[in-house]
Enzyme design. Structure first.
Site, mmCIF file in Angstrom:
data_model
loop_
_atom_site.group_PDB
_atom_site.id
_atom_site.type_symbol
_atom_site.label_atom_id
_atom_site.label_comp_id
_atom_site.label_asym_id
_atom_site.label_seq_id
_atom_site.Cartn_x
_atom_site.Cartn_y
_atom_site.Cartn_z
ATOM 1 N N ARG A 45 48.234 12.715 63.728
ATOM 2 C CA ARG A 45 48.653 11.326 63.526
ATOM 3 C C ARG A 45 49.332 10.804 64.789
ATOM 4 O O ARG A 45 49.105 9.674 65.212
ATOM 5 C CB ARG A 45 49.605 11.210 62.323
ATOM 6 N N LYS A 136 58.250 -5.003 57.497
ATOM 7 C CA LYS A 136 57.157 -5.494 56.657
ATOM 8 C C LYS A 136 57.287 -4.950 55.238
ATOM 9 O O LYS A 136 57.669 -3.795 55.037
ATOM 10 C CB LYS A 136 55.815 -5.047 57.230
ATOM 11 N N LYS A 221 52.534 -12.884 56.119
ATOM 12 C CA LYS A 221 51.305 -12.090 56.323
ATOM 13 C C LYS A 221 50.434 -12.248 55.077
ATOM 14 O O LYS A 221 50.578 -11.500 54.110
ATOM 15 C CB LYS A 221 51.667 -10.624 56.576
HETATM 16 C C1 5MM Z 1 47.698 -0.422 57.775
HETATM 17 O O1 5MM Z 1 47.740 -0.450 56.367
HETATM 18 C C2 5MM Z 1 49.018 -0.793 55.823
HETATM 19 C C3 5MM Z 1 49.617 0.294 55.044
HETATM 20 O O2 5MM Z 1 48.986 0.566 53.862
HETATM 21 P P1 5MM Z 1 49.609 1.684 52.850
HETATM 22 O O3 5MM Z 1 51.032 1.332 52.619
HETATM 23 O O4 5MM Z 1 48.751 1.532 51.632
HETATM 24 O O5 5MM Z 1 49.446 3.019 53.490
HETATM 25 C C4 5MM Z 1 48.922 -2.135 55.115
HETATM 26 O O6 5MM Z 1 50.100 -2.531 54.476
HETATM 27 C C5 5MM Z 1 48.603 -3.154 56.137
HETATM 28 O O7 5MM Z 1 49.698 -3.389 56.983
HETATM 29 C C6 5MM Z 1 48.168 -4.479 55.587
HETATM 30 O O8 5MM Z 1 47.675 -4.434 54.293
HETATM 31 C C7 5MM Z 1 47.085 -5.044 56.477
HETATM 32 O O9 5MM Z 1 46.130 -4.063 56.720
HETATM 33 P P2 5MM Z 1 44.610 -4.459 56.671
HETATM 34 O O10 5MM Z 1 43.875 -3.152 56.831
HETATM 35 O O11 5MM Z 1 44.383 -5.110 55.335
HETATM 36 O O12 5MM Z 1 44.402 -5.420 57.823
#
Ligand code: 5MM
Length: 341
Positions: A45, A136, A221
């Protein structure tokens, strides 16, 4: 850099720049690595994220900030440099995901509530010391009309939690990204997405006002207004742009620091084309840019495949997507630029 919340928010949506959402929790990054056949360990990672953060041209020219996960904000690069310092050296701002994920909402099958408020004040103070200047929190609103999902209770509870989170962030000198994601996974049409997104944003801003959150020091967002994936319909960029801007004009105060979209499962190019179409019909009262996870990372993940020998190719793939979205944030992207690459 200025420590004023509104200045940090403005820097996050600086012209032609957007956010890299690299805040996948351990379960999500494992799913992404499974696709490319890479074992998910603390080192893999780290290597993967270090690869992106060291893509100097992409980071300095197109990325305003990076959303990190708890593990990553504390991690050091292979040579011992904190990853946060590598990000800061590019001029990008480190940020942190502080929610504890979406859990089933008791009594409302199919709805979720995002958890993580307990102890948040203390965690924010810690993240500030580690270098985070924005945070966030993602609320997840699914659509399943036949089941009555989302319920008003789910929209209300998530909006309330987002507002409490945002107020705590501002108290800690951290800009809150408020992310009320209306999922595009369902079978709904674009009109339903618009209606549910409208109910969600209306409630969100009511709660943010009630919590005395300073809107200039926040970033929204949101999802774009799209037909659900299972509907079998793909909305044109022009329709997405028209409905998304109509929605925001009706619900989102002009005072906020800016808007940075999630990609939500759109393909790389779709997310770019839609962002471009949105900016092409401006001017708008807010800056509108990207805060993409999958739409920025799918290509570099594939090119990397866990091999050190592929780092340069993966950085080039990342730089290409970042540049395409930089152009889209300015309304200057064209499909031919994808083919040329
Ligand atoms: C990168 O993905 C973020 C984390 O997801 P998990 O908490 O489920 O692991 C996610 O919150 C992300 O920041 C947003 O949803 C935007 O990501 P996408 O892939 O939709 O652009």
């Amino acid at each position: 850099m200025s420590e004023r919340l509104e200045d940090i928010a403005a820097a996050m949506v600086a012209d032609g720049k957007g956010l890299l959402a690299a805040d996948e929790s351990s379960g999500t990054i494992k799913k992404r690595f499974d696709v490319i056949g890479v074992e998910s360990t603390a080192d893999s990672r780290r290597d993967y994220r270090e690869m992106m953060f060291r893509a100097r041209e992409a980071m300095t020219r197109y990325i305003s900030g990076v959303i990190l996960y708890d593990e990553t904000i504390r991690q050091k690069a292979a040579d011992g440099t904190p990853l946060v310092d590598i990000i800061k050296a590019t001029g990008a701002i480190p940020g942190i995901k502080v929610d504890a994920g979406a859990k089933p909402l008791a009594g409302y099958p199919g709805d979720t509530i995002t958890e993580g408020l307990d102890g948040l004040r203390e965690r924010l103070a810690d993240y500030y010391k580690l270098g985070a200047r924005f945070a966030k929190w993602r609320a997840v609103i699914d659509i399943d009309v036949a089941r009555g999902v989302p319920s008003a209770t789910s929209i209300g509870s998530n909006a309330h939690a987002l507002a409490r989170y945002a107020a705590l962030c501002q108290e800690a000198g951290i800009v809150p990204i408020v992310e009320p994601e209306v999922l595009m996974d369902g079978a709904h049409d674009i009109g339903t997405c618009y209606e549910i997104s409208k109910a969600t944003l209306t409630k969100l801003y009511t709660e943010l006002y009630a919590a005395r959150v300073v809107l200039e020091g926040t970033i929204l967002k949101p999802n774009m207004v799209l037909a659900g994936k299972k509907s079998g319909n793909t909305s044109s960029p022009e329709e997405v742009a028209e409905k998304t801007i109509k929605l925001f004009r009706e619900t989102v105060p002009a005072a906020i620091g800016g808007i940075a979209f999630l990609s939500g499962g759109q393909s790389d190019e779709e997310a770019t084309a839609n962002l471009n179409a949105i900016n092409a019909i401006g001017p708008h009262p807010w800056k509108l840019t990207f805060s993409y996870g999958r739409a920025l990372q799918a290509a570099p993940q594939k090119a990397w495949g866990g091999k050190a020998a592929n780092v340069a190719a993966a950085q080039a793939a990342f730089a290409h997507r970042a540049r395409m979205n930089h152009l889209a944030a300015l309304g200057k992207w064209q499909p031919e630029l994808e083919q040329a690459a």
